[in-house]
Each structure stands twice: as C-alpha cells, then as structure tokens.
Design an enzyme around this catalytic site. Structure first.
Site, PDB file in Angstrom:
ATOM      1  N   ASP A  73       0.837  -1.203   0.000  1.00 18.93           N
ATOM      2  CA  ASP A  73       0.000   0.000   0.000  1.00 18.93           C
ATOM      3  C   ASP A  73       0.872   1.253   0.000  1.00 18.93           C
ATOM      4  OD1 ASP A  73      -2.375   1.448   0.040  1.00 18.93           O
ATOM      5  OD2 ASP A  73      -2.447   1.506   2.223  1.00 18.93           O
ATOM      6  N   HIS A 120      -3.410  13.829   1.675  1.00 22.13           N
ATOM      7  CA  HIS A 120      -3.561  12.840   2.754  1.00 22.13           C
ATOM      8  C   HIS A 120      -2.307  12.836   3.635  1.00 22.13           C
ATOM      9  CE1 HIS A 120      -4.733   9.145   4.783  1.00 22.13           C
ATOM     10  NE2 HIS A 120      -3.628   8.540   4.394  1.00 22.13           N
ATOM     11  N   GLU A 171     -10.472   3.800   4.311  1.00 17.19           N
ATOM     12  CA  GLU A 171      -9.617   4.618   3.439  1.00 17.19           C
ATOM     13  C   GLU A 171     -10.044   4.359   2.006  1.00 17.19           C
ATOM     14  OE1 GLU A 171      -5.421   5.458   5.731  1.00 17.19           O
ATOM     15  OE2 GLU A 171      -5.515   3.643   4.534  1.00 17.19           O
ATOM     16  N   GLU A 196      -9.393   4.143  -1.598  1.00  9.67           N
ATOM     17  CA  GLU A 196      -8.205   3.979  -2.437  1.00  9.67           C
ATOM     18  C   GLU A 196      -8.574   3.279  -3.732  1.00  9.67           C
ATOM     19  OE1 GLU A 196      -4.672   2.405  -0.662  1.00  9.67           O
ATOM     20  OE2 GLU A 196      -5.222   3.000   1.375  1.00  9.67           O
ATOM     21  N   ASP A 236      -8.885   0.308   2.503  1.00 13.11           N
ATOM     22  CA  ASP A 236      -7.859  -0.121   3.454  1.00 13.11           C
ATOM     23  C   ASP A 236      -8.352   0.254   4.853  1.00 13.11           C
ATOM     24  OD1 ASP A 236      -5.502  -0.887   4.684  1.00 13.11           O
ATOM     25  OD2 ASP A 236      -4.456   0.973   4.191  1.00 13.11           O
ATOM     26  N   ARG A 262      -7.468   3.568  13.803  1.00 10.76           N
ATOM     27  CA  ARG A 262      -6.543   4.692  14.010  1.00 10.76           C
ATOM     28  C   ARG A 262      -5.898   4.690  15.385  1.00 10.76           C
ATOM     29  NH1 ARG A 262      -5.401   5.693   8.928  1.00 10.76           N
ATOM     30  NH2 ARG A 262      -7.177   6.441   7.721  1.00 10.76           N
ATOM     31  N   GLN A 270      -3.229   1.921  15.250  1.00 13.06           N
ATOM     32  CA  GLN A 270      -2.176   2.405  14.340  1.00 13.06           C
ATOM     33  C   GLN A 270      -1.282   3.454  15.009  1.00 13.06           C
ATOM     34  OE1 GLN A 270      -3.838   4.225  10.820  1.00 13.06           O
ATOM     35  NE2 GLN A 270      -1.868   4.912  10.032  1.00 13.06           N
ATOM     36  N   LYS A 330      -4.016  -2.192  10.429  1.00 13.73           N
ATOM     37  CA  LYS A 330      -4.455  -2.264   9.037  1.00 13.73           C
ATOM     38  C   LYS A 330      -4.738  -3.694   8.585  1.00 13.73           C
ATOM     39  CE  LYS A 330      -3.099   2.061   7.624  1.00 13.73           C
ATOM     40  NZ  LYS A 330      -3.938   3.005   6.895  1.00 13.73           N
ATOM     41  N   THR A 357      -8.887  -5.802   4.226  1.00  9.80           N
ATOM     42  CA  THR A 357      -8.767  -4.847   3.114  1.00  9.80           C
ATOM     43  C   THR A 357      -9.754  -5.327   2.062  1.00  9.80           C
ATOM     44  OG1 THR A 357      -6.414  -4.613   3.601  1.00  9.80           O
ATOM     45  CG2 THR A 357      -7.155  -3.807   1.463  1.00  9.80           C
ATOM     46  N   THR A 408      -4.538   6.448   0.224  1.00  8.15           N
ATOM     47  CA  THR A 408      -5.803   7.171   0.359  1.00  8.15           C
ATOM     48  C   THR A 408      -5.834   8.346  -0.608  1.00  8.15           C
ATOM     49  OG1 THR A 408      -5.711   6.543   2.672  1.00  8.15           O
ATOM     50  CG2 THR A 408      -7.284   8.265   2.097  1.00  8.15           C
ATOM     51  N   GLU A 442      -9.197  12.205   8.505  1.00  6.99           N
ATOM     52  CA  GLU A 442      -9.058  13.565   7.985  1.00  6.99           C
ATOM     53  C   GLU A 442     -10.381  14.336   8.043  1.00  6.99           C
ATOM     54  OE1 GLU A 442      -6.660  13.833   4.144  1.00  6.99           O
ATOM     55  OE2 GLU A 442      -7.041  11.699   4.359  1.00  6.99           O
TER      56      GLU A 442
HETATM   57  O1  LIG Z   1       0.762   9.256   8.192  1.00  6.82           O
HETATM   58  C1  LIG Z   1       0.702   8.146   8.720  1.00  6.82           C
HETATM   59  O2  LIG Z   1       1.303   7.861   9.743  1.00  6.82           O
HETATM   60  C2  LIG Z   1      -0.103   7.044   8.143  1.00  6.82           C
HETATM   61  C3  LIG Z   1      -1.113   7.242   7.346  1.00  6.82           C
HETATM   62  C4  LIG Z   1      -1.836   6.092   6.788  1.00  6.82           C
HETATM   63  O3  LIG Z   1      -2.649   5.404   7.439  1.00  6.82           O
HETATM   64  C5  LIG Z   1      -1.475   5.841   5.439  1.00  6.82           C
HETATM   65  C6  LIG Z   1      -1.706   4.639   4.652  1.00  6.82           C
HETATM   66  O4  LIG Z   1      -2.309   3.579   4.907  1.00  6.82           O
HETATM   67  C7  LIG Z   1      -1.291   4.897   3.258  1.00  6.82           C
HETATM   68  C8  LIG Z   1      -2.364   5.628   2.535  1.00  6.82           C
HETATM   69  O5  LIG Z   1      -3.489   5.123   2.554  1.00  6.82           O
HETATM   70  O6  LIG Z   1      -2.099   6.668   1.914  1.00  6.82           O
HETATM   71 CA   LIG Z   2      -3.943   2.947   3.087  1.00  9.07          CA
HETATM   72 MG   LIG Z   3      -6.019  -2.712   5.263  1.00 13.27          MG
END
Ligand SMILES: O=C(O)/C=C/C(=O)CC(=O)CC(=O)O
Ligand SMILES: [Ca+2]
Ligand SMILES: [Mg+2]
Length: 421
Positions: free
Chosen positions: A131, A138, A204, A206, A238, A242, A245, A258, A262, A355, A369
């Site tokens: 990914d 984003h 997300e 995508e 995806d 949060r 993560q 994650k 998916t 994203t 966001e």
């Molecule tokens: O900025 C971060 O720490 C992470 C952000 C995401 O969750 C990004 C990711 O999965 C990639 C994306 O979807 O652009």
């Molecule tokens: Ca993603």
């Molecule tokens: Mg995923």
C-alpha cells in the site's frame, strides 16, 4: 463517430457498457466452480463458456486455457497483446451488429448470466499486497494529526513513493463483513496503554493496481515499461484502526491497525478501458531521479466517492468525493519503484495507491481527515459520525464519464460487525 453499442441492452447510467468490459470471477450457482467473466450491463458473460465454444479464436488465446481457471492469474500473466486480443474478441462478440452470440439462443442462455443471481469472488489470488502513500493532501493531513504541524511532509516523500507492505491473507471481496479489531491503544494523556475493541475504526478510499506479468527476482521493471505490468484497477478500502495504528506504528509502520481486513471491488477495469480518460500528469518538483522519470507520465480522471450506510438505516449518505487524478506519484512510478531493488512482482499482486484525498475538505478520503481525528463530526443522513460504529456499512464507488457512456468500477462495500467478545 457513433458510440459502439451492444446487443445486450445497457442502461445509460450503467458502469458496464461495451466500452468497459471489466473482468471478474463468479459462481453462477453456489455449487458451481468459480470461473472468469466480464460485466456487460446487468449481466455477466461467462468466459469459460465463450472459451469452450471456441470463440476466442485469435492467435494468442486460441488454444489457451486462461479462461478455464478459478481465477484470473493466468490471464493477467499473459500480458498486453493477449489482453488486447481478448478485448477485441469480446467487443466484437457483444456488439449489436455481430450475430455469432446475439443469434445463438442456446449459447446466450448458457453464457449470459444475470449479475443479480451470481456470487462474485476475488478476481485474482493475491500473493502480495502493498500500500502506497501517494496523495500529498492525505500525507499532509495525517502528518499534522499524528506528528504535529512542524514537518507534516518529510523530505523523502517528494523523492520516492513512500509505501508499506500489507497483508494479502486478509484481502476480501466486496460484501464481506469486517470484524472490528481488538488491540492496544495509548490515548494521549493516559499513562498506560489499554486493550480492547478499536474505538477509532476508519475506512480509506483507495484504488489499487492489479499486476500483470510481473518481473523476475533481481530484474527491475524499467519505468517506461511499467505500464505493461498493469492489467487494471479496482476500488480498495484499506480499513484502518486509528487508535491501534497511532500507538504501534513507530518506527516500523502500520501493522495490526491495518491487517485485519482490506476490501476490493470485484471488477478489474483494464487500462485499455481507462485509456480515453488518461491525461498528462502534472510536473513534479523536485524532478524525480532517472529511474522514476517517465517519457509519458499519465494520470486517470476517475471520480471517486465514499458513502456510509449507518447501522439500521436503508439509505447511505456521501461523505467524500475525490478523484484519482489528485495523486502525486503515478501508478507506473509506484510499480517501477517497487521493483527497483530487484524485488519481484507476480501476477495478481495488489498495489494500493494510498488514500486518494484531494485538496478540498470534502475530498478528504477517510474519517481521520474528515473529522480531524474525531475532533469534529461528519453528518450522514442526519446522524453524526466521528468514526465507524458497529453495523455501519462503507460503500466506495468510482467511474469515468465518457461521451454518452460511463466506465465504472461498480461498488466496493463492507459492513462493520462487532469485535469478538
Ligand atoms: O501518516 C501516517 O502515519 C499514516 C497514514 C496512513 O494510514 C497511510 C496509509 O495507509 C497509506 C495511505 O493510505 O495513503
Ligand atoms: Ca492505506
Ligand atoms: Mg487494510
């Protein structure tokens, strides 16, 4: 020039006119073996029947068993000349002026199956899932939310398509329920982490590349040949927890936040079908290194939407409207970068774009966001959401608007169900 028409009647708003012909895998009945098909209007054309009837009669596919398989991996491995041949055969067979299938009631009965009656499956066996992180909007927003306003976008981001390796085992087809993950989180202000169901479940929006032939280990794909390795695109969600993560990802990146699921859409729209919607990609500053510099950088104008159908409700409401053209790094740059160290890609590999957030607030493509990590709410049919609640369904869709027709991706949906007790 008159618009090409099929003998199968296709509603003007359909995502699946004869100009599209996306590939998927389906079972006509629950007991039947899976087989490849293409979508045409409200029908699926069974490619195993077309193949068995000897109607793939071009030089590359005449004696091929590529459509007598339970997935599309073999067909996508054959490369663009075979993909073009299949498309030409299918466009001719389905056209209003061609009698072969139109006037053969027995074959039509076997080969054209109402889409409402079939079960759609994963179109390819996904060996590896990666990914990317290629929307500047984003990246900036996540940077501010997770790491503060000082340097939301790090220098490396403008020099290479930043990316993490995902989990192929939990890639599921649209319509599959997603169980709310449990895990560790460590909210700001609390002295110790806690364990429990995620309180910040997100989607997300995508898209993802389905890899074609791929490359041998140790032999990178040249950027100017990268397009030959892209069979087509799907919609992808995806799902992201949060809270899990934010606590786990330093310094190695996303993992359990994650890898619990998916979702991809069932129909792979080919680059041939998307070609009329391609345009020159904007100039990149700083200029990329030579291995990422392409002669004809292209972007695709694909309108994308995310809808939420709140638990217990009949109707969904739109929460994000964006476009694939907002991405900074092209699909071909993503693919070439992935192989530059010699890493091999294999047929059916899945490469998420990241994203697809755009510049406007309404084009932010995840709740993190849209609600600024739960500080605000988004309204969905007079309800408010910070993150997803049990029973909420997320429905992604996308399409390109042609002259008198659309080339669409159908939907990519999934409902959240409560965490395991
Ligand atoms: O900025 C971060 O720490 C992470 C952000 C995401 O969750 C990004 C990711 O999965 C990639 C994306 O979807 O652009
Ligand atoms: Ca993603
Ligand atoms: Mg995923």
């Amino acid at each position: 020039m008159a618009v090409l028409q099929s003998f199968v009647s296709v509603h003007p708003d359909s995502h699946f006119p004869i100009q599209n012909l996306p590939y998927g895998v389906f079972k006509p009945q629950s007991a039947s073996p899976p087989r490849p098909g293409v979508a045409i209007g409200d029908f699926v054309l069974d490619l195993s029947e077309i193949s068995s009837a000897g109607l793939f009669d071009g030089p590359l596919l005449k004696n091929s068993d590529a459509f007598l398989q339970p997935n599309l991996n073999k067909f996508v491995s054959l490369g663009r000349p075979a993909w073009k041949e299949a498309r030409a055969t299918l466009q001719k067979l389905l056209s209003a002026t061609e009698p072969t299938l139109r006037d053969n009631a027995v074959l039509r009965q076997k080969a054209l199956v109402p889409m409402s009656s079939v079960e759609l499956l994963l179109p390819v066996a996904v060996g590896d899932y990666t990914d990317f992180f290629t929307s500047l909007h984003h990246t900036k927003n996540c940077g501010i939310i997770f790491r503060g306003p000082q340097t939301p976008v790090l220098d490396n981001w403008y020099r290479l398509p930043v990316v993490y390796h995902g989990r192929a085992s939990s890639v599921v087809i649209s319509g599959t329920d997603i169980v709310r993950p449990r895990g560790q989180a460590h909210p700001v202000g609390s002295s110790t982490p806690y364990f429990g169901p995620s309180l910040k479940l997100d989607f997300e929006l995508e898209m993802a590349t389905i890899v074609g032939p791929g490359n041998e280990l140790g032999k990178p794909v040249d950027i100017n040949n990268a397009k030959d390795h892209i069979f087509g695109l799907v919609l992808m969600n995806d799902w992201s927890a949060r809270d899990i993560q934010a606590w786990e990802y330093i310094p190695l990146g996303p993992f359990l936040g994650k890898s619990f699921g998916t979702t991809i859409s069932p129909w792979i729209v080919t680059l041939e079908a998307l070609e009329p919607f391609a345009s020159e990609a904007p100039k990149q500053d700083p200029s990329p290194l030579p291995y990422l510099t392409e002669k004809e950088p292209k972007i695709y104008d694909i309108s994308l939407e995310a809808h939420i159908k709140p638990a217990g409700h009949e109707d969904s409401g739109v929460v994000s409207r964006t476009n694939l053209k907002h991405l900074y790094w092209t699909l071909t740059q993503q693919l070439a970068h992935h192989t530059i160290n010699g890493c091999n890609l294999r047929p059916g590999d899945l490469l998420g774009t990241g994203t697809v957030s755009g510049p406007e607030p309404e084009s932010r493509a995840c709740l993190l966001e849209l609600t600024w990590n739960g500080r605000n709410t988004v309204s969905v049919n007079e309800l408010n959401r910070k993150f997803l609640e049990d029973g909420d369904e997320v429905i992604l869709t996308g399409y390109c608007k042609g002259n008198g027709y659309s080339v669409g991706f159908g939907i990519c949906s999934g409902k959240n169900v409560p965490a395991a007790p």
